[in-house]
Each structure stands twice: as C-alpha cells, then as structure tokens.
Design an enzyme around this catalytic site. Sequence first.
Site, short mmCIF file in Angstrom:
data_model
loop_
_atom_site.label_atom_id
_atom_site.label_comp_id
_atom_site.label_asym_id
_atom_site.label_seq_id
_atom_site.Cartn_x
_atom_site.Cartn_y
_atom_site.Cartn_z
N ASP A 125 11.16 2.03 45.28
CA ASP A 125 11.64 1.09 46.34
C ASP A 125 11.44 1.49 47.70
OD1 ASP A 125 13.69 -0.80 46.41
OD2 ASP A 125 15.15 0.36 46.94
N ASP A 163 9.25 -3.12 40.08
CA ASP A 163 8.95 -3.11 41.57
C ASP A 163 8.01 -2.03 41.97
OD1 ASP A 163 10.79 -5.12 41.92
OD2 ASP A 163 12.20 -4.00 43.12
N ASP A 309 24.57 -5.25 42.49
CA ASP A 309 23.44 -4.91 43.26
C ASP A 309 23.43 -4.03 44.42
OD1 ASP A 309 21.84 -6.50 41.68
OD2 ASP A 309 22.56 -8.17 42.92
#
Length: 329
Positions: A125, A163, A309
């Site tokens: 991230d 990701d 989230d």
Amino acid sequence: MRARIPHRWQRTALAGLLGAGLAFAGLATAAPAAEPDTGAHAPAAAAQLPGPLFVDPDSQVRRWTAANPGDSRQPVIADRIASQPQARWLSQYNPGTVQQEVAGYMSAAGDALPVLSVYGIPNRDCGGASSGGAPDLPSYQNWIRLIADGLGGHPVVIILETDALALEDCLDQAGRDARHAALREAVTTLKSAGSETHVYLDGGHSAWHSPADQAARLSASGVAEADGVFTNVSNFRTTAEEIAYGKQILAAVGDPDLNLVVDTSRNGNGSNGEWCDPSGRALGADPTLATGDDAVDALLWVKPPGEADGCAAGAGQFVPDLAYALATN
C-alpha cells in the site's frame, strides 16, 4: 485479522482515482447467480477450478449473525451475505503461526474450494492506510514458503498481493524490479504446493492503468507461471467492465493459458467514483465458478461485504449497517 484498505490516490490510465481490497472466507456452497451479460456468448465450458466454493463458518459475518439473532438486520445479512463463500485474508506477518493457520483452514474446507488472499509483501500500500507486511523480501519469501507448506496439496485459489502491481508507482525502478522478482518467486513457491494450487496476480481495475501497462507489470512478475489475473478486488466496477478490461489484459499478455477472476462482492450498482465505504453500493453477482465464459474462471467475493474500508470504521471491522445496506440496495 486486519484486512487492507487500498490507498487510491494513483492516477489512472483510463479515468478516475479509485480503490481496492480487503477481506476473509468458509463451508457451504453458494447457489449459482443469474449470470451477468459480459458480451461473451460462447457455450459454457467445464470450470477449470474444482468446486464447490468453501463458506467459512468462522468469518466475521458468521460470528456476528450467530451472536445477534434478535437484531432486525440479522435475517437479511445471514441470508444474503453470511451464506456466501468469501476469501480468507492472510494479512498479518506471522511466520510463527501462518503454516498452522493455513493447514487448519484447508482441513476445514474438506472437499470444498477455499479462497485465500495473500497480502504481506513489504511496503504494501506504499505506506498508505494498509501499510505493513513482511519487514523485508527474504522474510516475505520465508512467509510464502510457510503458506505453501500449509496448503498440503489441497485445492485452493490464491489471490496474490492485491495492489502490489497496480500501486507500484511509488517505488523507484530498483524497487519495482525487486517487487517483480519477489512475486515471480512467490508464484513458483506457491505453485510448488501442488497442481491444485491456482494462483492469480494483480490486474488492478478498469479505471486505473491501461491494459498494456498492467500486462507489462504482470509479465515481469511471473504471470506466465500463474493461472491468471484478478481484477476489481474491493472496488465497485461492474462485472461487464471488469471482464472486458481483464480480457484486454490477457490479450496484451498473449498467453492463452491464463484466465480471469473478478471480485463481484460490492459491484451491484457499479462505482460512484469513491472507494472508501461509499454509500449506495450493492452486492454483486453471487460467487460462482459457473461463469459461462471460457476466459473467466470465477466471480468471487474477495472483499467480504460489510467489512469496512476504513472510513465507516476501522479497516476490516465488520459493520452491520454496511452489510445491511449492501444487501438491500
């Protein structure tokens, strides 16, 4: 287990800025959903993946429904969400316990097909809301080896590092090269667990990078040794958008043996351009291996509906109001 919140400030090659994934999963089978119109009308082929999908009896939503039988929201959440197979996320760097955790999960699955989302690469991230992971790449490879050892040859779908590729632009070239090499090694290690280990790599989503750009990242990361590509993890793009985009990625990679997996957990109303617990979203198609499309191995709920989230509550926390809204919108 803390699930991830993707940090969606990256510039997209198609349109907009959006988000991606977090999750968890279990023992029952999901009824086939009405299939979305994906534009592919070839006869359905036999599924590559061995079903049925596993519904985790110890998921957060299952624990909540068991503990709250008198809650007015409970029947809808139990029927529409808790009954469905969802992914179990391995998001903690826990080399002392991860092999035992995985082995226990494989055993619990019995003859069903579990889905694991492996999320522990260093600098995940890019230091955003879901930062963390292994402290360095050698530690990461050891953790991956322990996961592979825990599989025991059991059939499994592995969603490898959401990701990690779509969000790699924060790294310099040396960092990107190291990440690609790490993913290549991880694919090889996981695939060594047995022929029934099905590994998919990060395709981002349809409003992020161009298919050619994402395909180049995937090719550099060993996708040729994997089973395919996943898209839309914890995002909201429609199934039709994601299948079209995923097929463009596969065409750009140029390997006919690779297929696609799409996360449909919250894409029933498509995207409104927001990624962090946006309002007005809805459950998408039920998880299924019967996609009716030779190029699409599965529609999965990788991000468990109702787990935040990071805006409505802490990342990965089950929020009944979120789950109820998704189930009733």
